[in-house]
Design a protein around this motif. Structure first.
Motif: not given
Length: 924
Positions: A766-771
């Motif tokens: 999920f964190t990789t999607q919050l760019g």
């Protein structure tokens, strides 16, 4: 039906012509008859009071016009055109189409496309397939933002296209499983607020005897060479040549010693590029260009007879041709004497001298620093003399069509003939203007205007062998009008069969400002008040732009037949402008059926909104629902049955499948949440509360309609999709871009639906999607909160849920075949988050909505002007609830607390807010 391009009522005498059912002895008689009628119209104050009426004298408007085919003002013969060519709406007539993508890269190298430039143009060859798809011969086509008239050319091309082109189109359609198109002309109405745009459109779309045109052009150029050729003559020793262009350099003052610095001699490096620092030849000071002070001289302006200042410019280089070889050298005494001789000539009586109005391009940049005030300031004396001489000769040409075509080729070169033409020694072209803006360079390339104009003649000559050139007996079925798209007088309601249009894109291009140069030579100027653009100088921001576009789309909706389509080509990278277009379309009643990129790649809403997504030009396909849908809504009101009626109608308009490069693609508009958004917009537009919550709608959709690969279908459509799906190598995948809370939930739904996971497993994914694509002002929710509010976690008690059981059994060999109560399976499943089944998701949705509305109450109590950070989901839920309660004041009040760009960049908020404003204004 007869070929519309040669439609007549039986005239058989050589020179006789028929127009709107009236037979005239010749074209001159036809023109004289309608010009007299137009002259009478122009004396009527009510006629001149029409929206978007241009600024100009009666004489100037009549000189541009060729009625009834073209008027440089609102065309009073549109009603007659539709009575003659149109067909009344017949609700019993069967009509069904799916949306069609447009590839506007097609045809940009075609001679027709290149015959005359305009700020933005969709090539006619890119429009032809859409006209063939949505219409049949005889159907009326409208383009309300016609620009240079390519839609009209395309509509006529359907009748005169070469056999090779027809074969190519028919082959492509056959490969796509489509029936062969019906070839034949479509009568067309072209409308634009700009007189110069409609003048170009008329010339593109009406008859021209190219042989007569070339004969007159060659005669005029022979006379120009005799009278003005000496201005460009070169005598260089034994060489006799002709100037191609003369370079003029600005003079600057050194801030250290006040000495004069000739920009050309001291600011360029050996490759012709501007140096980072410039050394003063007088005091050796190292200077940046911005430190230099532009030198001015005081003159008596020959055009205005007033004293004023202009930049000091000196001729520094002459580029000429002798015996087909090019040479460059410094100006000789002979060159300088010619320049002085031209400068001493009387100012041309027919050259425009009007002052530039206040505009963005005169407030900032080089137009301001060089003190350009009047139109003639953009032309050096030599260029002004030749252009004026050319126009004087053109006005004496007897053949009106040839006269108008000669005018067109001159205006095509205005920018190149002006001081906007930059000298660019580092480029292969040597000189060219900066497009889309008025920019005065420190190095001006003064072109040979006679050769420039002759070059435009060659553009038309190259078209002689094309279908356009061979088919130049056309034009009787195209009427052109100059007016605001918000009020096209003379077109009855429900009388147009198809609309293709390419509207202004926010503040990408200042159309009326750029057209002011050309229109000044005609003496007919665009009314800028009704121009649909974003323009800070004219006090037009995004909200004003949206309202102007909404007024235009409302007019398009009015004149379009029920059940018919409109294609909108749109180009803007700003989400706020894109939203304005979408909301404006939906506000007036259109339903969006598809959004495609111009290379036929379908775009999700997240892609369109995400700042880090690749931005491309878009094609928006919308339809006007047939009258039965509105009637049933009026009878039922805000009932669930009305919602499902809309869905049934909407699904019928959507493509069943889409392919690209042989791969099956997701039809984005069939996504459940997208359908819900369209349904909400439909009810809001008709001032009804939304009858279903999100989860009620999603559950009902799954129960009522077959679902495939996340898409909804009608029962009669799903078999066709299944056949396509069986032939595809893999299932289509919808791309998800996380940019806000809603898209984050959608991403988690997709992820956990395929792979139920623990918090520790999902967190890094999920964190990789919050760019960088996260929306500004949008509060970032915690993953734990998103999971708790929208999903279920297995705590290890009871049997393992089927969603988790299916995933573990498929992906872990040692767990295959285990029952749901097996301890080993329960141990592996413990603490995994999963997507709830529909019965439980409904309860979760209600719980989540209560939480959102509670937070919305907190937003209402926040003091101060702005909410710096907020949750869009909270605002969306609050606006929706307030709308249902007709609490428009709350919607407007909260909207005023958030930054304007946040409101403009969210389609849903903008929809609620705009409708709330409309209702408040109506109640006031």
């Amino acid at each position: 039906m007869n070929d519309l391009l040669s439609h007549h009522t039986g005239t058989n005498k050589k020179d006789q012509v028929e127009c709107l059912g009236i037979v005239f002895p010749n074209e001159d008689a036809r023109r004289e008859h309608f010009l007299k009628l137009l002259a009478e119209k122009l004396k009527d104050p009510a006629f001149r009071n029409q929206e978007g009426f241009p600024q100009g004298t009666d004489e100037a408007i009549l000189a541009m016009s060729d009625p009834p085919y073209y008027t440089a003002c609102p065309n009073p013969w549109l009603t007659d055109f539709l009575e003659y060519f149109g067909q009344a709406y017949d609700p019993k007539k069967e009509y069904s189409r799916e949306p069609m993508a447009v590839d506007v890269s097609v045809g940009k190298s075609d001679p027709v496309y290149k015959a005359h430039s305009y700020h933005t143009k969709v090539p006619h060859l890119a429009i032809v397939p859409s006209i063939l798809h949505y219409t049949e011969p005889g159907d009326v086509v409208l383009d309300g933002f016609a620009g240079s008239g390519m839609t009209g050319v395309a509509a006529q091309w359907c009748a005169v296209a070469p056999a090779q082109y027809k074969a190519m189109i028919e082959s492509e359609w056959k490969a796509a499983g489509l029936e062969a198109p019906k070839w034949g002309g479509r009568p067309t109405i072209l409308s634009d607020i700009s007189p110069v745009a409609t003048f170009i459109a008329d010339n593109y779309n009406h008859s021209l005897d190219i042989e007569s045109f070339l004969e007159e052009a060659n005669r005029i150029f022979s006379e120009l060479e005799s009278e003005y050729g000496w201005m460009y003559a070169v005598h260089d020793g034994s060489r006799i040549g002709k100037i191609g262009f003369t370079v003029w350099s600005e003079v600057f003052h050194c801030p250290e010693c006040a000495g004069e610095i000739l920009f050309h001699d001291h600011a360029l490096d050996t490759s012709g590029r501007v140096k980072d620092t410039i050394v003063c030849p007088h005091c050796d000071a190292d200077l940046g260009k911005r430190e230099l002070e532009l030198a001015f001289e005081t003159i008596l302006d020959p055009g205005t007879k007033q004293e004023r200042q202009r930049p000091k410019r000196r001729p520094v280089l002459v580029s000429y041709t002798s015996s087909k070889k090019k040479y460059d050298r410094k100006p000789s005494d002979d060159d300088l004497n010619i320049i002085k001789r031209v400068a001493d000539m009387p100012f041309p009586v027919n050259a425009p001298t009007n002052e530039f109005p206040d505009m963005q391009m005169t407030r900032v940049g080089r137009m301001r620093t060089t003190k350009v005030q009047n139109i003639h300031d953009l032309f050096l004396p030599r260029s002004l003399q030749v252009l004026s001489g050319f126009f004087a000769k053109v006005r004496e040409v007897k053949d009106a069509n040839v006269r108008r075509a000669l005018t067109i080729i001159a205006q095509h070169q205005f920018v190149n003939a002006s001081i906007l033409n930059r000298y660019r020694p580092a480029s292969s072209f040597g000189n060219s203007p900066l497009t889309g803006v008025f920019y005065v360079s420190s190095l001006v390339a003064e072109a040979n205007v006679i050769d420039l104009l002759r070059g435009s003649i060659n553009r038309i000559k190259r078209m002689e062998k094309t279908a356009w050139g061979k088919g130049r007996s056309w034009g009787k079925s195209v009427f052109v009008s100059t007016n605001s798209a918000a009020k096209i007088c003379g077109i009855p309601e429900g009388s147009v069969d198809y609309i293709f249009t390419d509207p202004p894109f926010g503040e990408n291009i200042y159309y009326s400002d750029l057209n002011y140069l050309t229109e000044s030579w005609h003496g007919v100027i665009t009314d800028p008040d009704r121009e649909a653009i974003v323009d800070r100088v004219k006090g037009k921001g995004i909200p004003e732009y949206q309202r102007l576009m909404q007024a235009c789309f409302a007019e398009f909706y009015r004149v379009l037949k029920p059940g018919r389509w409109m294609t909108v080509v749109f180009s803007n990278s700003r989400a706020s402008v894109w939203n304005s277009i979408q909301v404006a379309l939906q506000q007036v009643g259109f339903v969006v059926a598809e959004v495609s990129t111009l290379d036929k790649i379908h775009l999700t809403f997240q892609q369109a909104m995400s700042p880090n997504a690749v931005k491309q030009d878009l094609v928006i396909s919308v339809y006007k629902p047939n009258g039965g849908l509105e009637q049933r809504l009026s009878e039922r009101g805000a009932a669930p049955e009305s919602a499902w009626d809309f869905v049934q109608t909407h699904l019928r308009q959507l493509p069943v499948s889409k392919q690209r490069n042989g791969l099956l693609e997701v039809v984005v508009e069939r996504d459940a949440r997208r359908i819900y958004d369209r349904m909400v917009a439909w009810f809001v537009r008709h001032d009804f509360p939304v009858p279903l919550s999100t989860e009620e709608f999603l559950e009902g959709l799954r129960n009522r309609f077959p679902m495939r690969d996340g898409m909804a279908f009608l029962p009669e459509q799903v078999a066709e999709y299944d056949r396509k799906r069986a032939q595809a190598a893999q299932a289509p995948q919808m791309e998800l871009f996380v940019s806000d809370e809603r898209s984050a939930i959608d991403w988690l739904t997709d992820f956990l639906g395929k792979r139920p996971s623990t918090y520790q497993e999902v967190h890094p994914e999920f964190t990789t999607q919050l760019g960088a694509g996260w929306r500004k002002h949008e509060e970032r929710p915690e993953l734990s909160a998103l999971l708790a509010d929208n999903f279920l976690r297995y705590d290890g008690d009871n049997d393992v849920p089927s969603q988790i059981h299916s995933y573990l059994s498929s992906n872990f060999k040692d767990l295959r075949g285990l029952e749901k109560e097996d301890p080993r399976l329960k141990s592996k499943a413990k603490d995994r988050w999963y997507v709830p089944d529909p019965s439980k998701s409904k309860d979760l949705e209600k719980k989540r909505e209560r939480s959102l509305l509670k937070e919305f109450e907190n937003y209402k109590s926040v003091s101060g002007r702005k909410l710096k950070e907020f949750r869009l989901e909270v605002l969306r839920a609050g606006f929706k609830t307030a709308w249902g309660a007709k609490d428009y004041k709350t919607i407007i009040g909260i909207a005023q607390k958030i930054p304007e760009e946040a409101l403009q960049e969210d389609e849903k908020l903008l929809l609620w807010y705009d409708q709330a404003l409309t209702r408040m204004e109506a109640d006031a």
